[in-house]
Design a protein around this motif. Structure first.
Motif, PDB file in Angstrom:
ATOM      1  N   LEU A  39       0.754  -1.320  -0.021  1.00  0.00           N
ATOM      2  CA  LEU A  39      -0.126  -0.129  -0.021  1.00  0.00           C
ATOM      3  C   LEU A  39       0.802   1.436  -0.049  1.00  0.00           C
ATOM      4  N   VAL A  40       1.732   1.294   0.896  1.00  0.00           N
ATOM      5  CA  VAL A  40       2.355   2.397   0.921  1.00  0.00           C
ATOM      6  C   VAL A  40       3.540   2.636  -0.349  1.00  0.00           C
ATOM      7  N   SER A  41       3.689   1.589  -0.914  1.00  0.00           N
ATOM      8  CA  SER A  41       4.508   1.761  -2.194  1.00  0.00           C
ATOM      9  C   SER A  41       3.939   2.371  -3.419  1.00  0.00           C
ATOM     10  N   ARG A  42       2.822   2.156  -3.380  1.00  0.00           N
ATOM     11  CA  ARG A  42       1.735   3.040  -4.325  1.00  0.00           C
ATOM     12  C   ARG A  42       1.108   4.310  -4.030  1.00  0.00           C
ATOM     13  N   SER A  43       0.724   4.077  -2.813  1.00  0.00           N
ATOM     14  CA  SER A  43      -0.430   5.341  -2.377  1.00  0.00           C
ATOM     15  C   SER A  43       0.434   6.270  -1.362  1.00  0.00           C
ATOM     16  N   GLY A  44       0.564   7.367  -1.826  1.00  0.00           N
ATOM     17  CA  GLY A  44       1.016   8.496  -1.067  1.00  0.00           C
ATOM     18  C   GLY A  44       0.317   8.826   0.375  1.00  0.00           C
ATOM     19  N   ARG A  45      -1.047   8.850   0.045  1.00  0.00           N
ATOM     20  CA  ARG A  45      -1.643   9.098   1.544  1.00  0.00           C
ATOM     21  C   ARG A  45      -1.589   8.253   2.556  1.00  0.00           C
ATOM     22  N   ILE A  46      -1.627   6.829   2.207  1.00  0.00           N
ATOM     23  CA  ILE A  46      -1.330   5.946   3.096  1.00  0.00           C
ATOM     24  C   ILE A  46       0.124   5.905   3.686  1.00  0.00           C
ATOM     25  N   ARG A  47       1.124   6.174   2.738  1.00  0.00           N
ATOM     26  CA  ARG A  47       2.310   6.364   3.497  1.00  0.00           C
ATOM     27  C   ARG A  47       2.524   7.319   4.397  1.00  0.00           C
ATOM     28  N   LYS A  48       1.874   8.633   4.186  1.00  0.00           N
ATOM     29  CA  LYS A  48       1.993   9.641   5.136  1.00  0.00           C
ATOM     30  C   LYS A  48       1.532   9.411   6.391  1.00  0.00           C
ATOM     31  N   LEU A  49       0.013   8.624   6.381  1.00  0.00           N
ATOM     32  CA  LEU A  49      -0.482   8.333   7.520  1.00  0.00           C
ATOM     33  C   LEU A  49       0.398   7.223   8.334  1.00  0.00           C
ATOM     34  N   PHE A  78       5.093   8.740  -6.684  1.00  0.00           N
ATOM     35  CA  PHE A  78       5.369   7.707  -5.612  1.00  0.00           C
ATOM     36  C   PHE A  78       5.679   6.455  -6.152  1.00  0.00           C
ATOM     37  N   SER A  79       5.487   6.214  -7.764  1.00  0.00           N
ATOM     38  CA  SER A  79       5.649   4.914  -8.198  1.00  0.00           C
ATOM     39  C   SER A  79       5.185   5.361  -9.841  1.00  0.00           C
ATOM     40  N   ASN A  80       6.204   4.595 -10.501  1.00  0.00           N
ATOM     41  CA  ASN A  80       5.964   4.689 -12.228  1.00  0.00           C
ATOM     42  C   ASN A  80       4.811   3.822 -12.434  1.00  0.00           C
ATOM     43  N   ASN A  81       4.294   4.269 -13.517  1.00  0.00           N
ATOM     44  CA  ASN A  81       3.184   3.787 -14.102  1.00  0.00           C
ATOM     45  C   ASN A  81       1.889   3.330 -12.842  1.00  0.00           C
ATOM     46  N   ASN A  82       1.696   4.496 -12.294  1.00  0.00           N
ATOM     47  CA  ASN A  82       0.832   4.425 -11.182  1.00  0.00           C
ATOM     48  C   ASN A  82      -0.779   4.043 -11.585  1.00  0.00           C
ATOM     49  N   LEU A  83      -1.583   4.151 -10.634  1.00  0.00           N
ATOM     50  CA  LEU A  83      -3.023   3.773 -11.186  1.00  0.00           C
ATOM     51  C   LEU A  83      -3.621   5.117 -11.675  1.00  0.00           C
ATOM     52  N   GLY A  84      -3.295   6.237 -11.007  1.00  0.00           N
ATOM     53  CA  GLY A  84      -3.751   7.592 -11.763  1.00  0.00           C
ATOM     54  C   GLY A  84      -3.282   7.737 -13.365  1.00  0.00           C
ATOM     55  N   SER A  85      -2.302   7.457 -13.728  1.00  0.00           N
ATOM     56  CA  SER A  85      -1.811   7.518 -15.013  1.00  0.00           C
ATOM     57  C   SER A  85      -2.278   6.684 -15.860  1.00  0.00           C
ATOM     58  N   ARG A  86      -2.359   5.536 -15.305  1.00  0.00           N
ATOM     59  CA  ARG A  86      -2.955   4.373 -16.466  1.00  0.00           C
ATOM     60  C   ARG A  86      -4.499   4.845 -16.474  1.00  0.00           C
ATOM     61  N   ALA A  87      -5.237   4.989 -15.474  1.00  0.00           N
ATOM     62  CA  ALA A  87      -6.705   5.404 -15.793  1.00  0.00           C
ATOM     63  C   ALA A  87      -6.694   6.523 -16.763  1.00  0.00           C
ATOM     64  N   GLU A  88      -5.836   7.507 -16.471  1.00  0.00           N
ATOM     65  CA  GLU A  88      -6.218   8.809 -17.354  1.00  0.00           C
ATOM     66  C   GLU A  88      -5.694   8.291 -18.772  1.00  0.00           C
ATOM     67  N   ILE A 104     -10.019   6.977 -11.377  1.00  0.00           N
ATOM     68  CA  ILE A 104      -9.341   8.293 -11.405  1.00  0.00           C
ATOM     69  C   ILE A 104      -9.453   9.125  -9.947  1.00  0.00           C
ATOM     70  N   CYS A 105     -10.790   8.986  -9.399  1.00  0.00           N
ATOM     71  CA  CYS A 105     -11.096   9.770  -8.215  1.00  0.00           C
ATOM     72  C   CYS A 105     -10.294   9.015  -6.985  1.00  0.00           C
ATOM     73  N   VAL A 106     -10.344   7.438  -6.910  1.00  0.00           N
ATOM     74  CA  VAL A 106      -9.802   6.901  -5.821  1.00  0.00           C
ATOM     75  C   VAL A 106      -8.073   7.241  -6.085  1.00  0.00           C
ATOM     76  N   SER A 107      -7.615   7.157  -7.157  1.00  0.00           N
ATOM     77  CA  SER A 107      -6.279   7.464  -7.347  1.00  0.00           C
ATOM     78  C   SER A 107      -5.772   8.803  -6.927  1.00  0.00           C
ATOM     79  N   ASP A 108      -6.708   9.888  -6.986  1.00  0.00           N
ATOM     80  CA  ASP A 108      -6.448  11.139  -6.855  1.00  0.00           C
ATOM     81  C   ASP A 108      -6.658  11.100  -5.176  1.00  0.00           C
ATOM     82  N   TYR A 109      -7.472  10.436  -4.755  1.00  0.00           N
ATOM     83  CA  TYR A 109      -7.426  10.731  -3.126  1.00  0.00           C
ATOM     84  C   TYR A 109      -6.525   9.974  -2.624  1.00  0.00           C
ATOM     85  N   LEU A 110      -6.046   8.802  -2.961  1.00  0.00           N
ATOM     86  CA  LEU A 110      -4.930   8.035  -2.329  1.00  0.00           C
ATOM     87  C   LEU A 110      -3.581   8.473  -2.773  1.00  0.00           C
ATOM     88  N   GLU A 111      -3.510   9.706  -3.473  1.00  0.00           N
ATOM     89  CA  GLU A 111      -2.163  10.071  -4.094  1.00  0.00           C
ATOM     90  C   GLU A 111      -1.360   8.994  -4.808  1.00  0.00           C
TER      91      GLU A 111
END
Length: 617
Positions: free
Chosen positions: A52-62, A121-131, A109-116
């Motif tokens: 989770l922390v390897s892909r999500s910036g929000r969870i990593r911060k928490l 934080f990671s190449n080919n992350n969920l946000g870029s693929r959905a976009e 796209i919405c959940v990737s923005d919320y979870l950052e």
């Protein structure tokens, strides 16, 4: 072709990497117990911190903020899309393969923005693929854009902030515009003369998107139609889409769209607010062009607006649009039920009155012009004389239909009848019939009210059949019956005079007939303007002569008035006939060989006497 191949190869490589990552994740975390619990709206997930922390910036911060306390529980209750969206995001973090589709791309796209889950934080992350999927796949297809917009309904306002909605709306507007242009080119053909023209009878294939848009929520549908207007989509296509959407959303008021069936109020209270919003939104989206929307649909919207108590602005807009093309309306269209006042009239008379006022006011700007420019050109929105004649017949039929209503007040009946200008009715048979129906249904009217009502009718414009009926109609006040008899005798005299070839025996009341306003149905007020001015000058001369003879006729007037007050109707009619014979109104000249001055004097005296008797009546 190369572009599609590259996209396909890219998707295959992403899928291959995902499968490899899935096998790696399953091998690593197969026997590792979970060390963190994620609670979202709709469920809780026991997972591992590392993926989770390897892909999500929000969870990593928490996790980093609570490192000392060794956090084992994270609450993400405001996560967009709830448990379903987080499950997809967790699968991506664990490398579990899943397919991005139009049904879930907006959630991703919405959940990737919320979870950052971004590239930082990671190449080919969920946000870029959905976009990438949204831009390269969804925005190229209208049906997919509509499906994504449906998914965005539960993701607002975040989906709007991330510009998912506006990108899909722009894509839909562009696609429909392109389809329409292509359809227009397909309808081009050469005429026999070799000129290129549009075949309007051919079926338009560019409006296939109308049914697709009808599934959208009203707020998103409004934005799509507004964008299509800006792109230049045909008003007829916009109108067809609005009608299709209204008929699907307002199914509980289906009887309002068919004026032949009596309307039935079968609304569910909870849905009234939504249906009111639908009606008001559709009214705001109506094209300005008249042919784009059938008048029957406008009346259906107006019925719904009245029943749902929509805003005054919406109802006035519909009334104005209907008034601009009232000449093509039918009687069934005008019979709008009165919904909110059980003790009031059966039909909504006030709404119809405003529509008639709107129709008549189209000519007001021309009435304010000076005489020099009044008849030079017609205004673009000014109703023609033909339109006035059609509307006058429609109004007379409407008055006949509502006249039997016991709750219909006299002032409302008169207001409807007086809305149209004098030149609109070339024949008063319909108005007389409506008044007769009203008198029959309201027998308690006072004599004063009956006189006020009968003043609406110009008895000189009645046909021979209507005049004969009015002469024997006991419901009319006595003064009106006298007028009918006078004009009937005048018509008879003119008919007899036409049989004589000499000028002395031609009807002397033709010009007076024209000046009273009985215009020919083939002549418009503009065509008759010059003759009206001549008649005006003649009337001024006649008025001067009338003043000279007024003193001589006052005594006769007083006597006639006394007879009217003391005698019953039969004695009065007999006395009146004798008085008329004394005045020698209908006598023919016995000396055909008399000099010209005496002939002219006799015609003038006869004309003046007839005008004076009419003014007395």
């Amino acid at each position: 072709m190369d572009k599609h191949q590259n996209q396909h190869q890219q998707q295959l490589s992403l899928a291959k990497c995902s499968r490899q990552q899935q096998r790696y994740s399953e091998w690593i975390f197969r026997d590792v117990p979970s060390d963190i619990t994620i609670e979202v709206n709709g469920g809780a997930f026991a997972l591992h911190k590392f993926p989770l922390v390897s892909r999500s910036g929000r969870i990593r911060k928490l996790v980093a903020e609570n490192r000392d306390s060794d956090i084992s529980k994270v609450e993400l209750l405001s996560l967009p899309g709830g448990a379903e969206s987080f499950e997809l995001a967790a699968k991506f973090c664990y490398g579990i393969n899943f397919e991005i589709t139009p049904a879930n791309v907006a959630q991703l796209i919405c959940v990737s923005d919320y979870l950052e889950m971004v590239e930082g934080f990671s190449n080919n992350n969920l946000g870029s693929r959905a976009e990438e999927y949204l831009e390269s796949i969804v925005c190229k297809n209208l049906e997919m854009c509509v499906e994504v917009l449906q998914q965005c309904e539960s993701l607002l306002p975040l989906a709007d902030e991330l510009k998912i909605v506006c990108r899909c709306i722009d894509a839909i507007a562009s696609k429909t515009c392109v389809e329409q242009i292509a359809s227009s080119f397909s309808r081009l053909e050469y005429s026999s003369s070799g000129r290129l023209h549009m075949n309007r009878q051919a079926k338009c294939e560019g409006d296939w998107w109308i049914d697709d848009l009808s599934v959208l929520r009203i707020d998103l549908y409004q934005r799509v139609i507004a964008a299509m207007k800006c792109r230049g989509v045909r008003p007829e296509s916009i109108g067809a889409s609005l009608m299709n959407y209204a008929q699907k959303e307002l199914t509980k008021k289906s009887s309002f769209w068919n004026s032949n069936n009596p309307p039935k109020v079968d609304l569910v209270t909870g849905s009234t607010g939504h249906e009111r919003l639908v009606v008001e939104t559709i009214v705001s989206l109506l094209p300005a062009e008249k042919p784009a929307i059938p008048i029957t649909f406008l009346f259906g919207l107006l019925r719904s607006a009245v029943m749902l108590d929509c805003t005054v602005a919406s109802r006035l807009d519909l009334e104005r649009r209907i008034g601009s093309q009232l000449d093509i309306a039918t009687l069934d269209d005008l019979l709008i039920p009165s919904f909110h006042h059980a003790s009031d009239t059966l039909f909504d008379v006030d709404t119809v009155h405003r529509i008639l006022v709107s129709f008549s006011q189209q000519d007001d700007s021309e009435d304010e012009m000076d005489d020099g420019s009044l008849f030079e050109s017609d205004g673009p929105d000014s109703p023609s004389q033909t339109a006035f004649v059609k509307v006058s017949k429609l109004v007379d039929n409407y008055l006949s239909e509502i006249a039997p209503d016991a709750n219909l007040k006299l002032n409302k009946f008169i207001a409807i009848a007086e809305t149209l200008p004098a030149h609109a009715r070339t024949v008063h048979d319909g108005l007389y019939r409506a008044i007769d129906v009203y008198l029959k249904a309201h027998q308690g009217l006072s004599d004063q009210d009956k006189k006020k009502l009968c003043k609406l009718v110009d008895f000189q414009k009645l046909s021979q059949e209507a005049g004969a009926h009015a002469a024997q109609n006991e419901r009319l006040p006595l003064q009106s019956m006298v007028q009918v008899l006078y004009f009937e005798q005048l018509r008879l005299r003119n008919a007899l005079s036409c049989s004589y070839p000499e000028d002395d025996h031609k009807p002397v009341h033709n010009s007076w007939r024209i000046s009273s306003g009985a215009l020919s149905a083939a002549m418009s007020p503009r065509d008759n303007y010059a003759s009206l001015r001549r008649e005006n000058r003649e009337l001024k001369l006649e008025l001067a002569r009338l003043r000279m003879r007024l003193n001589d006729l006052e005594k006769d007037h007083v006597c006639m008035k006394r007879h009217m007050e003391k005698s019953n109707s039969y004695n009065f009619m007999s006395s009146f006939s004798k008085k008329i014979s004394k005045l020698n109104i209908f006598a023919h000249s016995s000396s055909r060989g008399s000099s010209s001055p005496s002939k002219n004097s006799q015609r003038t005296n006869s004309k003046v006497t007839e005008r004076t008797v009419t003014s007395i009546l």
